[in-house]
Design a protein around this motif. Structure first.
Motif, PDB file in Angstrom:
ATOM      1  N   ASP A 131      63.119 -12.350 133.637  1.00 41.90           N
ATOM      2  CA  ASP A 131      62.415 -13.093 134.688  1.00 41.90           C
ATOM      3  C   ASP A 131      63.209 -12.934 135.986  1.00 41.90           C
ATOM      4  OD1 ASP A 131      61.449 -15.011 136.448  1.00 41.90           O
ATOM      5  OD2 ASP A 131      61.499 -16.656 135.005  1.00 41.90           O
ATOM      6  N   PRO A 132      62.687 -12.209 136.991  1.00 42.09           N
ATOM      7  CA  PRO A 132      63.480 -11.954 138.199  1.00 42.09           C
ATOM      8  C   PRO A 132      63.848 -13.208 138.967  1.00 42.09           C
ATOM      9  CG  PRO A 132      61.210 -11.207 138.488  1.00 42.09           C
ATOM     10  CD  PRO A 132      61.370 -11.551 137.041  1.00 42.09           C
ATOM     11  N   VAL A 133      62.988 -14.224 138.948  1.00 38.92           N
ATOM     12  CA  VAL A 133      63.292 -15.469 139.659  1.00 38.92           C
ATOM     13  C   VAL A 133      64.468 -16.178 138.995  1.00 38.92           C
ATOM     14  CG1 VAL A 133      62.409 -17.763 140.255  1.00 38.92           C
ATOM     15  CG2 VAL A 133      60.954 -15.741 140.546  1.00 38.92           C
ATOM     16  N   ALA A 134      64.436 -16.296 137.673  1.00 42.50           N
ATOM     17  CA  ALA A 134      65.523 -16.960 136.955  1.00 42.50           C
ATOM     18  C   ALA A 134      66.818 -16.170 137.051  1.00 42.50           C
ATOM     19  CB  ALA A 134      65.136 -17.161 135.489  1.00 42.50           C
ATOM     20  N   VAL A 135      66.738 -14.843 136.928  1.00 44.57           N
ATOM     21  CA  VAL A 135      67.944 -14.027 137.006  1.00 44.57           C
ATOM     22  C   VAL A 135      68.586 -14.148 138.376  1.00 44.57           C
ATOM     23  CG1 VAL A 135      68.806 -11.660 136.997  1.00 44.57           C
ATOM     24  CG2 VAL A 135      67.243 -12.413 135.207  1.00 44.57           C
ATOM     25  N   SER A 136      67.791 -14.046 139.436  1.00 45.38           N
ATOM     26  CA  SER A 136      68.331 -14.173 140.791  1.00 45.38           C
ATOM     27  C   SER A 136      68.983 -15.537 140.995  1.00 45.38           C
ATOM     28  CB  SER A 136      67.211 -13.952 141.812  1.00 45.38           C
ATOM     29  OG  SER A 136      67.675 -14.140 143.128  1.00 45.38           O
ATOM     30  N   HIS A 137      68.329 -16.577 140.490  1.00 46.03           N
ATOM     31  CA  HIS A 137      68.849 -17.930 140.651  1.00 46.03           C
ATOM     32  C   HIS A 137      70.197 -18.096 139.956  1.00 46.03           C
ATOM     33  CE1 HIS A 137      68.639 -22.345 141.007  1.00 46.03           C
ATOM     34  NE2 HIS A 137      69.092 -22.380 139.768  1.00 46.03           N
ATOM     35  N   PHE A 138      70.302 -17.635 138.717  1.00 41.65           N
ATOM     36  CA  PHE A 138      71.527 -17.889 137.955  1.00 41.65           C
ATOM     37  C   PHE A 138      72.634 -16.883 138.271  1.00 41.65           C
ATOM     38  CE2 PHE A 138      68.610 -20.585 135.666  1.00 41.65           C
ATOM     39  CZ  PHE A 138      69.396 -21.713 135.477  1.00 41.65           C
ATOM     40  N   LEU A 139      72.294 -15.699 138.759  1.00 41.85           N
ATOM     41  CA  LEU A 139      73.352 -14.796 139.208  1.00 41.85           C
ATOM     42  C   LEU A 139      74.025 -15.323 140.472  1.00 41.85           C
ATOM     43  CD1 LEU A 139      71.988 -11.170 138.625  1.00 41.85           C
ATOM     44  CD2 LEU A 139      73.664 -12.446 137.273  1.00 41.85           C
ATOM     45  N   GLU A 165      64.990 -29.390 130.723  1.00 44.26           N
ATOM     46  CA  GLU A 165      63.573 -29.359 130.330  1.00 44.26           C
ATOM     47  C   GLU A 165      62.932 -28.082 130.865  1.00 44.26           C
ATOM     48  OE1 GLU A 165      59.765 -32.395 130.221  1.00 44.26           O
ATOM     49  OE2 GLU A 165      61.007 -32.373 132.015  1.00 44.26           O
ATOM     50  N   ALA A 166      62.416 -27.278 129.964  1.00 47.19           N
ATOM     51  CA  ALA A 166      61.783 -26.019 130.359  1.00 47.19           C
ATOM     52  C   ALA A 166      60.859 -25.550 129.250  1.00 47.19           C
ATOM     53  CB  ALA A 166      62.832 -24.952 130.657  1.00 47.19           C
ATOM     54  N   ILE A 167      59.984 -24.645 129.614  1.00 47.17           N
ATOM     55  CA  ILE A 167      59.137 -23.921 128.677  1.00 47.17           C
ATOM     56  C   ILE A 167      59.422 -22.440 128.893  1.00 47.17           C
ATOM     57  CG2 ILE A 167      56.738 -23.305 128.144  1.00 47.17           C
ATOM     58  CD1 ILE A 167      56.008 -26.223 128.825  1.00 47.17           C
ATOM     59  N   LEU A 168      59.516 -21.690 127.815  1.00 43.05           N
ATOM     60  CA  LEU A 168      59.837 -20.272 127.898  1.00 43.05           C
ATOM     61  C   LEU A 168      58.643 -19.420 127.477  1.00 43.05           C
ATOM     62  CD1 LEU A 168      63.383 -20.186 126.233  1.00 43.05           C
ATOM     63  CD2 LEU A 168      62.833 -20.421 128.665  1.00 43.05           C
ATOM     64  N   CYS A 169      58.366 -18.399 128.268  1.00 43.07           N
ATOM     65  CA  CYS A 169      57.436 -17.356 127.851  1.00 43.07           C
ATOM     66  C   CYS A 169      58.267 -16.237 127.243  1.00 43.07           C
ATOM     67  CB  CYS A 169      56.621 -16.840 129.034  1.00 43.07           C
ATOM     68  SG  CYS A 169      55.488 -15.497 128.578  1.00 43.07           S
ATOM     69  N   LEU A 170      58.041 -15.948 125.971  1.00 38.11           N
ATOM     70  CA  LEU A 170      58.784 -14.925 125.253  1.00 38.11           C
ATOM     71  C   LEU A 170      57.889 -13.724 125.004  1.00 38.11           C
ATOM     72  CD1 LEU A 170      60.554 -17.154 122.578  1.00 38.11           C
ATOM     73  CD2 LEU A 170      61.314 -16.609 124.902  1.00 38.11           C
ATOM     74  N   ILE A 178      60.133 -21.503 132.767  1.00 42.47           N
ATOM     75  CA  ILE A 178      59.173 -22.317 133.519  1.00 42.47           C
ATOM     76  C   ILE A 178      59.631 -23.776 133.510  1.00 42.47           C
ATOM     77  CG2 ILE A 178      56.753 -22.923 133.807  1.00 42.47           C
ATOM     78  CD1 ILE A 178      56.060 -20.526 131.999  1.00 42.47           C
ATOM     79  N   THR A 179      59.795 -24.339 134.694  1.00 40.63           N
ATOM     80  CA  THR A 179      60.160 -25.741 134.846  1.00 40.63           C
ATOM     81  C   THR A 179      59.113 -26.459 135.690  1.00 40.63           C
ATOM     82  OG1 THR A 179      61.455 -25.295 136.836  1.00 40.63           O
ATOM     83  CG2 THR A 179      62.632 -25.188 134.721  1.00 40.63           C
ATOM     84  N   ARG A 180      59.144 -27.769 135.652  1.00 40.99           N
ATOM     85  CA  ARG A 180      58.219 -28.548 136.471  1.00 40.99           C
ATOM     86  C   ARG A 180      58.394 -28.208 137.952  1.00 40.99           C
ATOM     87  NH1 ARG A 180      55.568 -33.622 136.192  1.00 40.99           N
ATOM     88  NH2 ARG A 180      56.476 -34.068 134.133  1.00 40.99           N
ATOM     89  N   SER A 181      59.659 -28.146 138.396  1.00 42.51           N
ATOM     90  CA  SER A 181      59.910 -27.893 139.815  1.00 42.51           C
ATOM     91  C   SER A 181      59.420 -26.509 140.229  1.00 42.51           C
ATOM     92  CB  SER A 181      61.400 -28.050 140.135  1.00 42.51           C
ATOM     93  OG  SER A 181      62.179 -27.141 139.391  1.00 42.51           O
ATOM     94  N   ARG A 182      59.507 -25.545 139.339  1.00 44.12           N
ATOM     95  CA  ARG A 182      59.016 -24.197 139.669  1.00 44.12           C
ATOM     96  C   ARG A 182      57.509 -24.207 139.870  1.00 44.12           C
ATOM     97  NH1 ARG A 182      60.439 -18.563 136.392  1.00 44.12           N
ATOM     98  NH2 ARG A 182      59.378 -17.158 137.845  1.00 44.12           N
ATOM     99  N   LEU A 183      56.797 -24.886 138.995  1.00 38.22           N
ATOM    100  CA  LEU A 183      55.335 -24.958 139.136  1.00 38.22           C
ATOM    101  C   LEU A 183      54.949 -25.714 140.402  1.00 38.22           C
ATOM    102  CD1 LEU A 183      54.078 -25.565 135.485  1.00 38.22           C
ATOM    103  CD2 LEU A 183      54.249 -23.416 136.746  1.00 38.22           C
ATOM    104  N   GLU A 184      55.798 -26.588 140.851  1.00 36.29           N
ATOM    105  CA  GLU A 184      55.522 -27.355 142.070  1.00 36.29           C
ATOM    106  C   GLU A 184      56.029 -26.656 143.320  1.00 36.29           C
ATOM    107  OE1 GLU A 184      57.191 -31.169 141.188  1.00 36.29           O
ATOM    108  OE2 GLU A 184      55.537 -31.737 139.845  1.00 36.29           O
ATOM    109  N   GLY A 185      56.529 -25.425 143.162  1.00 33.43           N
ATOM    110  CA  GLY A 185      56.952 -24.634 144.302  1.00 33.43           C
ATOM    111  C   GLY A 185      58.319 -24.983 144.850  1.00 33.43           C
ATOM    112  N   GLU A 186      59.138 -25.629 144.025  1.00 35.97           N
ATOM    113  CA  GLU A 186      60.448 -26.075 144.506  1.00 35.97           C
ATOM    114  C   GLU A 186      61.600 -25.283 143.887  1.00 35.97           C
ATOM    115  OE1 GLU A 186      60.549 -30.219 143.648  1.00 35.97           O
ATOM    116  OE2 GLU A 186      58.860 -30.694 144.985  1.00 35.97           O
ATOM    117  N   GLY A 187      61.292 -24.171 143.214  1.00 32.82           N
ATOM    118  CA  GLY A 187      62.337 -23.370 142.587  1.00 32.82           C
ATOM    119  C   GLY A 187      62.777 -23.954 141.266  1.00 32.82           C
ATOM    120  N   LEU A 188      63.667 -23.221 140.587  1.00 32.05           N
ATOM    121  CA  LEU A 188      64.152 -23.685 139.283  1.00 32.05           C
ATOM    122  C   LEU A 188      64.967 -24.959 139.421  1.00 32.05           C
ATOM    123  CD1 LEU A 188      65.109 -20.376 137.457  1.00 32.05           C
ATOM    124  CD2 LEU A 188      63.274 -21.937 136.877  1.00 32.05           C
TER     125      LEU A 188
END
Length: 230
Positions: free
Chosen positions: A178-186, A197-202, A220-230
């Motif tokens: 997931d490029p968004v998650a990888v960029s965030h955690f790198l 709290e998260a849901i994963l697409c595998l 996938i997190t609540r904040s991500r769906l709300e446009g606020e990032g991970l």
């Protein structure tokens, strides 16, 4: 003949040569089956031009999207593949909410596809080719327990992100594509970072050196769906 499927985009992940998009059909609060739009190329990867909206934007996880398709084209265990109509743009028609997404989570009993095989950096993260070809699906939406994102250096000193978690009492450590998650955690220090709290697409990817690898295609997190990032 072109037909249109409306999906909630649950992954837009890295793939060699392009991207892999996947989602579930959605009609209001009713969820249907998985769909992975693919190109006609052998690996099915999507270029940026093949998957963007009319305004040039790339679909984001959580977008509700109308996708023009031409045919169902299953490939071994990737039974969810539909070929795109590359002549037509995709259309964003809304956003999926965190509350809606809860009903889309799959019920998992026992192993994710098949366990007992691990790479040097993973845990239960691959399936031998001969076993994988007998499977009937390649996408899953799960609610993990004890989800940690692990940042560290791997081959040739390159920093990578893996997710470690449990589902139905079984432990996994999978590569994150997931490029968004990888960029965030790198952008964080090496080490272990808990997500409460998260849901994963595998996704079970194409065969690579005799193995089909289990991948975290989206965090996938609540904040991500709300446009606020991970």
């Amino acid at each position: 003949m072109t037909y249109v499927k409306r999906i909630a985009c649950l992954a837009n992940s890295w793939k060699i040569g392009g991207a892999c998009v996947a989602g579930k059909e959605i009609a209001g609060d009713r969820w249907g089956g998985w769909i992975r739009p693919v190109s006609v190329r052998p690996a099915g990867e999507l270029s940026q031009e093949e998957r963007h909206y009319e305004n040039g934007q790339d679909p984001e996880v959580g977008d509700i999207v109308d996708i023009p398709l031409t045919e169902l084209r299953p490939s071994a265990y990737q039974q969810e593949n539909h070929v795109i109509d590359y002549r037509r743009h995709w259309k964003r028609v809304g956003r999926c909410t965190w509350e809606q997404l809860q009903a889309a989570v799959d019920t998992v009993v026992g192993p994710l596809w098949e366990n007992g095989h691990s790479s040097s950096r993973g845990i239960n993260d691959c399936v031998p080719e001969g076993n994988a070809t007998k499977l009937g699906d390649s996408l899953c939406l799960v609610r993990p327990v004890d989800l940690d994102l692990i940042v560290g250096r791997e081959w040739e000193g390159k920093r990578r992100v893996r997710g470690q978690f449990s589902v139905d009492g079984l432990r996994y450590r999978l590569k994150v594509t997931d490029p968004v998650a990888v960029s965030h955690f790198l952008g964080r220090p090496d080490g272990t970072h808990r997500i409460e709290e998260a849901i994963l697409c595998l996704s079970l990817g194409e065969i690579f050196r005799g193995q089909a690898y289990k991948l975290i295609a989206a965090v996938i997190t609540r904040s991500r769906l709300e446009g606020e990032g991970l």
